[in-house]
Write an enzyme that holds these catalytic residues in place. Structure first.
Site, short mmCIF file in Angstrom:
data_model
loop_
_atom_site.label_atom_id
_atom_site.label_comp_id
_atom_site.label_asym_id
_atom_site.label_seq_id
_atom_site.Cartn_x
_atom_site.Cartn_y
_atom_site.Cartn_z
N ASP A 329 -1.28 10.21 13.30
CA ASP A 329 -1.24 8.85 12.79
C ASP A 329 -1.07 8.92 11.27
O ASP A 329 -1.98 9.34 10.56
CB ASP A 329 -2.54 8.12 13.15
N HIS A 330 0.10 8.50 10.80
CA HIS A 330 0.44 8.67 9.39
C HIS A 330 -0.38 7.76 8.47
O HIS A 330 -0.34 7.89 7.24
CB HIS A 330 1.94 8.41 9.18
N ARG A 331 -1.13 6.83 9.04
CA ARG A 331 -1.98 5.97 8.22
C ARG A 331 -3.20 6.72 7.70
O ARG A 331 -3.73 6.37 6.64
CB ARG A 331 -2.43 4.75 9.02
#
Length: 381
Positions: A329-331
């Site tokens: 999850d790039h967040r």
């Protein structure tokens, strides 16, 4: 929205299909379901009721539909009006068949047996489709690393040879890779996180434990296959023997349909092994509630060397390799962190920081593990 409430909506992830099947069984016969499942199924029933309430038509929608009904209804005592559809459609003239075209008796005849087959998705396929729709909203990226597998192969041979001569049992490559993930997460805990909105604000959650999810493929009596993803709880506290016992117990219970609701809850990171069927490089989808999923590819020689003889491959010093992917999850996880994590897994699988020494010690194997060393060339003349 609290962290617990929001995360609870996705507490089962890819396993929600199993909850749905258990709920249908529970409705038919509550006594047929283990008591440990009942609180979960009651929460699931409340979730379905809330979702059904949200999907009911609004008063505005009902009002908007009223003029349509009025326009098509007749006054009391009068015959219903007959609506005649008008069209400007012109019938197409038949297209001449070219002289060279073969003449068949099926021209102009509808073959009902060739109609498309439509199957309503239920159970696992239905949940899988819903999860895939939900996963689209997650901004993911993937890191890839190819690792030489020679040392893992040789040490596994030593381990299984000893177990075969003594107490029995076997260690698989997936066992070793999973334990390397746990060790790497202990060294680099920033990968054991997930994204969550708390009171409408974005947040990153650091779980207190490493709950390693294992993707298990289960054949069903009707010939289809089911995917279960239970997890090993508090994996960071287990030595290799304890981890091996927990892993095998979970697989056994999955195949015997003896898993409980608790086995599926709280997964923080997952391991899937499509390499078992020959897939070299996999980018699995990430489910809500987790920060990353690791895919292990096939353990094989690079394709360009697979036509060589074993003797020639050995002479050239070519090793089998395995490709690991980390979809995250790039967040809450960045590319540099994901790459560093796979680097640590790479180092451990090459024996760094006493990785194989720990495994040998935990299994009480009275030998030194095989060590990684660069190959060297000799002049045979």
């Amino acid at each position: 929205m609290s962290t617990e409430a929001s995360h609870g909506e996705n507490e089962f992830g890819a396993n929600e299909w199993l909850v749905e099947e258990m709920y249908e069984q529970y409705k038919s016969n509550p006594n047929s379901v283990d008591e440990e499942w009942r609180p979960t199924l009651e929460r699931y029933a409340a979730h379905l009721a809330a979702r059904a309430g949200a999907a009911s038509p609004t008063p505005a929608a009902a009002v908007a539909a009223a003029p349509v009904a009025a326009a098509t209804s007749a006054a009391p005592g009068e015959p219903s009006p007959v609506l005649v559809a008008k069209t400007t459609r012109v019938e197409a003239k038949p297209t001449p068949i070219p002289a060279q075209a073969p003449v068949t008796s099926s021209i102009g005849i509808v073959d009902e047996e060739a109609a498309d087959q439509v199957t309503i998705l239920k159970g696992m396929p239905k949940t899988l489709a819903a999860n895939m729709d939900a996963s689209i909203a997650m901004p993911t990226a993937t890191s890839v690393r190819t690792i030489p597998a020679k040392l893992m192969i040789d040490n596994r041979i030593v381990i299984n040879s000893h177990l075969g001569r003594t107490r029995g049992g076997k260690v698989s490559f997936t066992h070793i890779i999973g334990f390397a993930l746990i060790r790497a997460l202990k060294e680099f805990p920033s990968q054991n996180v997930y994204y969550q909105e708390v009171d409408g604000k974005p947040a990153v959650v650091q779980p207190a434990n490493i709950n390693l999810g294992l993707a298990i493929d289960i054949p069903k009596p009707d010939g289809t296959r089911a995917l279960l993803v239970p997890n090993i709880k508090r994996a960071q506290r287990l030595n290799f023997q304890e981890y091996l016992n927990a892993y095998e117990d979970m697989v056994k219970r999955a195949r015997n349909n003896a898993l409980t609701a608790a086995d599926f809850q709280g997964t923080t990171i997952s391991l899937t092994n499509p390499g078992g069927i020959g897939t070299v490089h996999s980018v699995p989808r990430l489910m809500a509630g987790a920060g990353s999923i690791i895919g292990a590819g096939a353990l094989e020689y690079p394709a360009e060397y697979q036509g060589m003889s074993e003797a020639q491959v050995a002479k050239m010093g070519i090793s089998k390799t395995i490709t690991l992917t980390s979809t995250y999850d790039h967040r809450v996880i960045q590319g540099a962190g994901s790459g560093e994590f796979l680097k640590k897994v790479h180092e451990l699988l090459l024996g760094a920081r006493g990785f194989y020494d720990e495994i040998f010690s935990d299994l009480r194997i009275p030998y030194e593990p095989v060590r990684w060393a660069s190959d060297f060339e000799t002049d045979e003349n």
